[in-house]
Design a protein around this motif. Structure first.
Motif, PDB file in Angstrom:
ATOM      1  N   GLU A 145      -0.307  -2.325   4.939  1.00 46.90           N
ATOM      2  CA  GLU A 145       0.320  -1.004   4.806  1.00 46.90           C
ATOM      3  C   GLU A 145       1.574  -0.893   5.674  1.00 46.90           C
ATOM      4  O   GLU A 145       2.619  -0.416   5.207  1.00 46.90           O
TER       5      GLU A 145
ATOM      6  N   GLN B 150       3.184   1.921  -3.065  1.00 53.58           N
ATOM      7  CA  GLN B 150       2.037   1.118  -3.489  1.00 53.58           C
ATOM      8  C   GLN B 150       2.240   0.621  -4.922  1.00 53.58           C
ATOM      9  O   GLN B 150       1.912  -0.525  -5.232  1.00 53.58           O
TER      10      GLN B 150
ATOM     11  N   THR C 217      -3.988   1.263  -7.555  1.00 58.84           N
ATOM     12  CA  THR C 217      -5.274   1.782  -7.086  1.00 58.84           C
ATOM     13  C   THR C 217      -6.001   0.727  -6.257  1.00 58.84           C
ATOM     14  O   THR C 217      -6.551   1.033  -5.195  1.00 58.84           O
TER      15      THR C 217
ATOM     16  N   SER D 225      -4.256   0.500  -2.953  1.00 59.53           N
ATOM     17  CA  SER D 225      -4.604   1.668  -2.148  1.00 59.53           C
ATOM     18  C   SER D 225      -5.985   1.503  -1.527  1.00 59.53           C
ATOM     19  O   SER D 225      -6.193   1.801  -0.349  1.00 59.53           O
TER      20      SER D 225
ATOM     21  N   GLU E 281      -5.763  -0.962   1.356  1.00 59.05           N
ATOM     22  CA  GLU E 281      -5.141  -0.354   2.538  1.00 59.05           C
ATOM     23  C   GLU E 281      -6.051   0.659   3.218  1.00 59.05           C
ATOM     24  O   GLU E 281      -5.999   0.820   4.437  1.00 59.05           O
ATOM     25  N   ARG E 282      -6.872   1.341   2.455  1.00 57.84           N
ATOM     26  CA  ARG E 282      -7.787   2.344   3.027  1.00 57.84           C
ATOM     27  C   ARG E 282      -9.109   1.730   3.474  1.00 57.84           C
ATOM     28  O   ARG E 282     -10.009   2.443   3.897  1.00 57.84           O
TER      29      ARG E 282
END
Length: 94
Positions: A20, A30, A47, A50, A53-54
């Protein structure tokens, strides 16, 4: 009962944050980074990126190598915690 997903450990968390940080530093959204990864032959949706990264989705080695190539950085740079976090993620010496 479905198998429990593997927990994302400190190295995976540090890599996710490095992805990130590097993406933002390069000025990519993204969607843009996912498109670059896909163009390199590793299909990836924004997605999925994302979720990596999360730290909801594990980043496997093939994803890591493709993401690093799309970011124009060696894969090992995504495995090392930034200097102010050395030791915090437990991977500063990788």
């Amino acid at each position: 009962m479905p198998p429990r997903p593997l927990e994302i450990g400190p190295a995976g968390q540090a890599a996710a944050h490095a992805i990130e940080r590097t993406r933002v530093a390069r000025g990519y959204s993204q969607r843009q980074l996912a498109a670059r990864v896909t163009a390199l032959g590793r299909p990836m949706t924004f997605t999925a990126l994302s979720r990596i990264e999360r730290t909801v989705r594990r980043c496997d080695i093939d994803d890591l190598v493709a993401i690093a190539a799309a970011l124009g950085t060696p894969p090992q740079t995504l495995l090392v915690a930034p200097p102010n976090n050395l030791g915090a993620a437990g991977v500063g010496g990788i």
